[in-house]
Every structure is written in structure tokens, then in C-alpha cells.
Design a protein around this motif. Sequence first.
Motif, PDB file in Angstrom:
ATOM      1  N   LEU A 202       0.754  -1.153   0.111  1.00 24.92           N
ATOM      2  CA  LEU A 202       0.076  -0.092   0.005  1.00 24.92           C
ATOM      3  C   LEU A 202       0.716   1.193  -0.103  1.00 24.92           C
ATOM      4  O   LEU A 202       0.584   2.241  -0.627  1.00 24.92           O
ATOM      5  CB  LEU A 202      -1.059   0.090   1.064  1.00 24.92           C
ATOM      6  CG  LEU A 202      -2.104  -0.750   0.994  1.00 24.92           C
ATOM      7  CD1 LEU A 202      -2.790  -1.067   2.693  1.00 24.92           C
ATOM      8  CD2 LEU A 202      -3.145  -0.589   0.169  1.00 24.92           C
ATOM      9  N   VAL A 203       1.899   1.092   0.784  1.00 30.93           N
ATOM     10  CA  VAL A 203       2.616   2.371   0.870  1.00 30.93           C
ATOM     11  C   VAL A 203       3.493   2.910  -0.553  1.00 30.93           C
ATOM     12  O   VAL A 203       3.377   3.775  -0.998  1.00 30.93           O
ATOM     13  CB  VAL A 203       3.850   2.244   2.049  1.00 30.93           C
ATOM     14  CG1 VAL A 203       5.202   3.041   1.545  1.00 30.93           C
ATOM     15  CG2 VAL A 203       3.254   2.322   3.252  1.00 30.93           C
ATOM     16  N   GLY A 204       3.979   1.506  -1.089  1.00 27.29           N
ATOM     17  CA  GLY A 204       4.747   1.828  -2.278  1.00 27.29           C
ATOM     18  C   GLY A 204       3.611   2.103  -3.683  1.00 27.29           C
ATOM     19  O   GLY A 204       3.891   2.906  -4.316  1.00 27.29           O
ATOM     20  N   GLN A 205       2.507   1.480  -3.510  1.00 28.72           N
ATOM     21  CA  GLN A 205       1.666   1.862  -4.552  1.00 28.72           C
ATOM     22  C   GLN A 205       1.031   3.356  -4.357  1.00 28.72           C
ATOM     23  O   GLN A 205       0.991   3.937  -5.409  1.00 28.72           O
ATOM     24  CB  GLN A 205       0.318   1.067  -4.458  1.00 28.72           C
ATOM     25  CG  GLN A 205       0.557  -0.364  -4.737  1.00 28.72           C
ATOM     26  CD  GLN A 205       1.228  -0.846  -6.082  1.00 28.72           C
ATOM     27  OE1 GLN A 205       1.844   0.063  -6.667  1.00 28.72           O
ATOM     28  NE2 GLN A 205       1.468  -2.113  -6.016  1.00 28.72           N
ATOM     29  N   ALA A 206       0.833   3.738  -3.278  1.00 30.90           N
ATOM     30  CA  ALA A 206       0.588   5.188  -2.873  1.00 30.90           C
ATOM     31  C   ALA A 206       1.524   6.148  -3.426  1.00 30.90           C
ATOM     32  O   ALA A 206       1.175   7.267  -4.166  1.00 30.90           O
ATOM     33  CB  ALA A 206       0.173   5.555  -1.439  1.00 30.90           C
ATOM     34  N   CYS A 207       2.830   6.001  -3.082  1.00 36.19           N
ATOM     35  CA  CYS A 207       3.833   6.905  -3.715  1.00 36.19           C
ATOM     36  C   CYS A 207       4.252   6.689  -4.959  1.00 36.19           C
ATOM     37  O   CYS A 207       4.357   7.790  -5.785  1.00 36.19           O
ATOM     38  CB  CYS A 207       5.114   6.628  -2.659  1.00 36.19           C
ATOM     39  SG  CYS A 207       4.993   6.995  -1.218  1.00 36.19           S
ATOM     40  N   VAL A 208       4.092   5.550  -5.640  1.00 37.91           N
ATOM     41  CA  VAL A 208       4.292   5.538  -7.009  1.00 37.91           C
ATOM     42  C   VAL A 208       3.200   6.054  -8.165  1.00 37.91           C
ATOM     43  O   VAL A 208       3.460   6.700  -8.815  1.00 37.91           O
ATOM     44  CB  VAL A 208       4.756   3.894  -7.432  1.00 37.91           C
ATOM     45  CG1 VAL A 208       4.821   3.686  -8.774  1.00 37.91           C
ATOM     46  CG2 VAL A 208       6.080   3.708  -6.759  1.00 37.91           C
ATOM     47  N   LEU A 209       2.024   5.578  -7.584  1.00 41.33           N
ATOM     48  CA  LEU A 209       0.861   6.103  -8.532  1.00 41.33           C
ATOM     49  C   LEU A 209       0.780   7.709  -8.295  1.00 41.33           C
ATOM     50  O   LEU A 209       0.774   8.270  -9.185  1.00 41.33           O
ATOM     51  CB  LEU A 209      -0.340   5.679  -7.782  1.00 41.33           C
ATOM     52  CG  LEU A 209      -0.750   4.190  -7.929  1.00 41.33           C
ATOM     53  CD1 LEU A 209      -1.782   3.573  -7.232  1.00 41.33           C
ATOM     54  CD2 LEU A 209      -0.806   3.839  -9.500  1.00 41.33           C
ATOM     55  N   PHE A 210       1.158   8.248  -7.215  1.00 44.71           N
ATOM     56  CA  PHE A 210       1.085   9.929  -7.172  1.00 44.71           C
ATOM     57  C   PHE A 210       2.267  10.433  -7.784  1.00 44.71           C
ATOM     58  O   PHE A 210       2.108  11.381  -8.749  1.00 44.71           O
ATOM     59  CB  PHE A 210       1.256  10.299  -5.734  1.00 44.71           C
ATOM     60  CG  PHE A 210       1.030  11.750  -5.588  1.00 44.71           C
ATOM     61  CD1 PHE A 210      -0.096  12.390  -5.231  1.00 44.71           C
ATOM     62  CD2 PHE A 210       2.405  12.472  -5.913  1.00 44.71           C
ATOM     63  CE1 PHE A 210      -0.073  13.874  -5.108  1.00 44.71           C
ATOM     64  CE2 PHE A 210       2.159  13.828  -5.680  1.00 44.71           C
ATOM     65  CZ  PHE A 210       1.031  14.607  -5.332  1.00 44.71           C
ATOM     66  N   GLY A 211       3.491   9.767  -7.804  1.00 42.52           N
ATOM     67  CA  GLY A 211       4.535  10.277  -8.747  1.00 42.52           C
ATOM     68  C   GLY A 211       4.352  10.158 -10.210  1.00 42.52           C
ATOM     69  O   GLY A 211       4.932  11.003 -10.903  1.00 42.52           O
ATOM     70  N   ALA A 212       3.788   9.014 -10.560  1.00 44.05           N
ATOM     71  CA  ALA A 212       3.329   8.855 -11.852  1.00 44.05           C
ATOM     72  C   ALA A 212       2.430   9.914 -12.423  1.00 44.05           C
ATOM     73  O   ALA A 212       2.347  10.161 -13.769  1.00 44.05           O
ATOM     74  CB  ALA A 212       3.185   7.370 -12.181  1.00 44.05           C
TER      75      ALA A 212
END
Length: 487
Positions: free
Chosen positions: A263-273
Motif C-alpha cells: 500500500l505504501v509503495g503503490q500510494a507513492c508510485v501512483l502519485f509520482g506517476a
Amino acid sequence: MISPPSASSMATVPHLMQTPPVVGGALPVTDGSFVEFSRDVLGTLLRLHQKHGPIAALRDGTQKIVFLFDPAYNRQVLSDAKTYHARFFGIRGPKRSSQRRLTCGLLAMNGDQHRRNRRMVKEPFGMRQIAHYDDAILRFAEETTASWSDGQAVDVNEEMTRHMLRVTSGLLFGLDDNDLAYVVGEQIAEWVGMNHELGVGALVPNDEFSDRYEELLAYSEKLEKNVMELIRLRRADPKPSFDVLSILVRMHDAEGGLSDEELVGQACVLFGAAHMTTAHSFTWTLFLLAQHPSVMRRVWGAIEDGTIDREGENGEMALIDRVIKESMRVLPASGYSQRINNEPVRLGPFELMRGTPIVFTPIITHKLESTFENPRLFDPDRWLTTKPSGYEYHPFGGGPRLCIGGPLAMKILRTTLPRFLSEWRFTVEPGSDVTAEVRSTMLNPKNGVRMRLNKHAEAGPTFTASPIRGNIDLLADLPEAPEAPAA
């Protein structure tokens, strides 16, 4: 060595997009510096393609980066996710570090873990779910236009970056709890920038890299703490919420839900993308419209008569969609992406050793004359007849790792742009320096894009291109503009 563009190299711009054939069986190589590449990505891409054609390699000592410019090579790499793995973050951090957990998102996952996570993360980006975001997208657009004043001069890229910070934070992290969402959004934007600035340094470490690496690890800890607080709040909220994070928290399959790390990784990567790429897409589209008055007059007329987002009688693509697709072709916000082969491979006629970084770039591929007639011309109507493959035109990547956020980005752009343009005329400030550079993998306006905002007159707006400076003519043929008055 790869050197920055010179005045003499600028004179060869009309020939940059020709594609000389590869001769012989050896991979075309230019010796250079990865550090110089990181400082002048755009110039390096243009020079490598001009010199070598469809494929090239940059060699620094014993290491190589391979660059793909031709759709056939794109197809081989992008269609084979088993052999060619994603490597969005060059710096993963120690195994149990916040940096390692934050980079555990779709863009860094491969194999079975990627397939499962993609299946689950895809749900909140489906067309049925996107429909829930309509009112919020329009509300954010209204808030942004309400902040402008008649005659105001702004850096449109800064305005669009702030706008997309609000939109992305709200849609991804919470439509009803924006304070913490905005804080996290700002932190993620800073964190992504730090990662990409340090990425090339990881190949050739030095004392400065070591200091900034420690700074990145410390910043990651602060960011992870806030993201975990958002996750805790979503889990504790009894009301059904439609932001992406809330949906991911509720998602379960036969193996259960996503772990905290996922969840942490998806939240950050989705926002960054999503954040900066869509902001830059707004900026470049508004710039191209402002510098092409004939196209802007048609857009204005379609907004006035309500046909801007309407398909033609024979199913022709709506004008707003043609404008956005053409803007993403001429000035694609995603400058390049990277894969790495997890085993020795034969790429076309060339042998690559395991672990070779492979870069593909729409900046070049979108301007091949073999696919697009007059490729440097901004012509939205080409999309009435042009039907390129997903490896000839790939603003959202291609193959099985095609960006799942593409439909949402298009929804934001096609809903918001008509709202902006219905009330405001965007005119580039005469004499502005519009210089494109590739930073953090994105095609970025180095000095911003200065524009004057004017409310439309009752008699209807007039649209005029402005004389500008900068290197943007490396990528786009702009109409002649009146000379700027002498100072």
C-alpha cells in the motif's frame, strides 16, 4: 564525449528526425559520460538518434545504456515483461528501509507480484470508478480558475503543477480530508525528484552522492510515516470513500488484501506517476494552443457550440481528444522510460548482456516520418486518419505494462481544459524563453512558460501567437509570430 548542444548543432535541427540505417552487426556506440547525460538528456537523445538511427548505446567506461528509437525495438522490449523488467527507481535503499518500502510500487514490481498488484490496483482506475471523479475534477478546475485575475501574468507550469497537486492528492488520497493529503502529495513530489536526481549518481558514486543518499533515506522515513497515517485513517473510516487509497485498502482477493508495504509503495508510485506528467501535459497543451491561433479558434468555436467533446457523426474523434493526443505526440510529458533485461538477450541483431539498462523515448519515436507526416507540426486533425500502433505512439507506455492511470489522466485533461479555455485566453508573453529539458524522466519547461491570462471579451476572443526564444523549435514547428516590439 557527449557534449551540450552547440550553435552549429542547432543548425541541423531539420535533419534530426531522419533515421539512418544500422550498418553491420555491431551495436552503434558513442563514448560519453552518464553524468553529462543526466545534465542534458534531451540533447543526448537527439544527437544519438541523429548519429546512429533506430538504436544506439552510450558507453561510460565498462557500462552501457541502450536507447531505442524505432517502433520495432519498442515492440520487442515492451511486449515482453518476462524478459525486460521495469526499473523506475535506481535507488531502492537497504532491505528494511523506508526507501525500499516506498519504492515497492507497480513501476518497480515484476513477475507474479506485479501481476497480482496490477490486477488489484487497476480497479480504482476503471471507467466505472472514474465516473465517480467527475464532480471533483470539475470542482478543482473551478477553484483554480477562481484564483486567477484578469490580465494576470503567470508561469502556467507552476499553475498547472499546483492544480495537479490538489487534483492528484484529492483523487488518490482523499476527497474529504485534503490537508494531510496535500502534505503527503507535496512530500511525494519532492521525494520523486530526489530519486531521479540521484539515480545517475548511483552509477558513478562520489562524496556528493553519498551525502544526498543519506538525505534521501532520512526524507523517506518522514514520508512513510505520513503515508501510513493516511492508510490508518482510511482503515478506520466507516464511510465508503471513493479515493484510490480507500479502494485499495478495501481490496481483497483470494490471497487477502495488499500488505502495508504494498500500500505504501503503490500510494507513492501512483502519485509520482500521475502528478507532474499530467501537469506538464496541461502546460504543453496550453502552450501549443496559444502558439497556434487557427487551432485555438476552432477549439473556442467548439466550446461555444457545445461540440468540443462530442464525436463526429461517423464516429470521428472529438476535437478535445484530438488536441490532447496531438499535444502528447509533439511534446510528450513522459520523456523516457527504462527497462532492464534480466537475462542475456538478442535485441534485433544485437547481443545484450544481462542487466543492461534500456531506454525508450516518445520524444523521438513520436516524430518519425515513417509514422507521422510532417511530424514536427502540431496538427490535431491528423488523428482523423492516423492510427499508429501502441509502439509507434506511446505517451503512457505500451504492452502489458501500459499505464493504468492513462484513462484517468485523459479524463482530467478533457474535462478541465474546456473549463479553463471557456473563460480565459492564454497568451504567451512575447520574448519568453521556452526551453524544454528532460528532468526526472519528464519533458519539462526549464524556465516555465510565462503567459498572460485575460477574460474573454463579450465580442469574443482574439488569438495571437507570440515571438519566443528557447530551444522548443528542436521539437515543434511553430507558426510565424509577429516581431516583439523593441525594448
